[in-house]
Motif scaffolding. Structure first.
Motif, PDB file in Angstrom:
ATOM      1  N   ILE A   7      19.540 -31.782 -38.079  1.00 27.37           N
ATOM      2  CA  ILE A   7      20.498 -31.659 -36.979  1.00 27.37           C
ATOM      3  C   ILE A   7      19.753 -31.161 -35.754  1.00 27.37           C
ATOM      4  O   ILE A   7      19.001 -30.184 -35.829  1.00 27.37           O
ATOM      5  CB  ILE A   7      21.652 -30.701 -37.320  1.00 27.37           C
ATOM      6  N   ASP A   8      19.955 -31.836 -34.634  1.00 28.82           N
ATOM      7  CA  ASP A   8      19.385 -31.433 -33.347  1.00 28.82           C
ATOM      8  C   ASP A   8      20.530 -30.922 -32.491  1.00 28.82           C
ATOM      9  O   ASP A   8      21.375 -31.689 -32.039  1.00 28.82           O
ATOM     10  CB  ASP A   8      18.693 -32.620 -32.686  1.00 28.82           C
ATOM     11  N   PHE A   9      20.572 -29.604 -32.294  1.00 28.16           N
ATOM     12  CA  PHE A   9      21.623 -28.956 -31.508  1.00 28.16           C
ATOM     13  C   PHE A   9      21.115 -28.838 -30.078  1.00 28.16           C
ATOM     14  O   PHE A   9      20.264 -28.016 -29.774  1.00 28.16           O
ATOM     15  CB  PHE A   9      21.925 -27.590 -32.125  1.00 28.16           C
ATOM     16  N   ILE A  14      25.008 -32.916 -30.004  1.00 25.41           N
ATOM     17  CA  ILE A  14      24.547 -32.504 -31.323  1.00 25.41           C
ATOM     18  C   ILE A  14      24.389 -33.780 -32.136  1.00 25.41           C
ATOM     19  O   ILE A  14      25.328 -34.564 -32.258  1.00 25.41           O
ATOM     20  CB  ILE A  14      25.539 -31.529 -31.990  1.00 25.41           C
ATOM     21  N   GLY A  16      22.642 -35.810 -35.697  1.00 26.54           N
ATOM     22  CA  GLY A  16      22.201 -35.565 -37.056  1.00 26.54           C
ATOM     23  C   GLY A  16      22.124 -36.821 -37.889  1.00 26.54           C
ATOM     24  O   GLY A  16      22.818 -37.797 -37.621  1.00 26.54           O
ATOM     25  N   PHE A  48      28.800 -29.476 -36.600  1.00 24.33           N
ATOM     26  CA  PHE A  48      27.805 -29.646 -37.661  1.00 24.33           C
ATOM     27  C   PHE A  48      28.479 -30.212 -38.907  1.00 24.33           C
ATOM     28  O   PHE A  48      27.974 -31.146 -39.531  1.00 24.33           O
ATOM     29  CB  PHE A  48      27.154 -28.311 -38.023  1.00 24.33           C
ATOM     30  N   VAL A  64      17.858 -27.387 -38.801  1.00 25.82           N
ATOM     31  CA  VAL A  64      18.520 -27.398 -37.498  1.00 25.82           C
ATOM     32  C   VAL A  64      17.525 -26.995 -36.413  1.00 25.82           C
ATOM     33  O   VAL A  64      16.809 -26.003 -36.558  1.00 25.82           O
ATOM     34  CB  VAL A  64      19.717 -26.420 -37.473  1.00 25.82           C
ATOM     35  N   THR A  65      17.493 -27.757 -35.322  1.00 23.27           N
ATOM     36  CA  THR A  65      16.748 -27.356 -34.135  1.00 23.27           C
ATOM     37  C   THR A  65      17.754 -26.805 -33.131  1.00 23.27           C
ATOM     38  O   THR A  65      18.919 -27.210 -33.121  1.00 23.27           O
ATOM     39  CB  THR A  65      15.994 -28.522 -33.484  1.00 23.27           C
ATOM     40  N   VAL A  66      17.329 -25.857 -32.305  1.00 27.16           N
ATOM     41  CA  VAL A  66      18.208 -25.282 -31.286  1.00 27.16           C
ATOM     42  C   VAL A  66      17.487 -25.261 -29.940  1.00 27.16           C
ATOM     43  O   VAL A  66      16.261 -25.213 -29.897  1.00 27.16           O
ATOM     44  CB  VAL A  66      18.678 -23.854 -31.653  1.00 27.16           C
TER      45      VAL A  66
END
Length: 80
Positions: A7-9, A14, A16, A48, A64-66
């Motif tokens: 998942i790329d937040f 967002i 995924g 998500f 997850v990236t933030v």
């Protein structure tokens, strides 16, 4: 589907999808949902969940990236 989930937040969206680590690419087309405005943790967690639920056969770990600096599990800043 035996691939971990990524998942790329981001500040605006967002995204995924399951990720094939052997080839370094998505194992399926990614899903994108706009980042909620405002973006409290509960609203982000719901997005998500929607993305992950779009791939019911995926039961592997989720990464997850933030958009910010993370120290000890806490995001201390954000680009947006």
């Amino acid at each position: 589907m035996e691939h971990p989930f990524g998942i790329d937040f981001g500040g605006t969206g967002i995204k995924g999808a399951p990720v094939d680590l052997e080839v370094g690419d998505f194992a399926h087309d990614r899903i994108r949902i706009d980042t909620p405005r405002p973006a409290p943790p509960q609203a982000v967690a719901e997005v998500f969940g929607k993305i992950i639920d779009s791939f019911p056969a995926s039961s592997r770990p989720v990464g997850v990236t933030v958009p910010g600096i993370v120290r000890h599990g806490v995001v201390h800043s954000a680009a947006n």
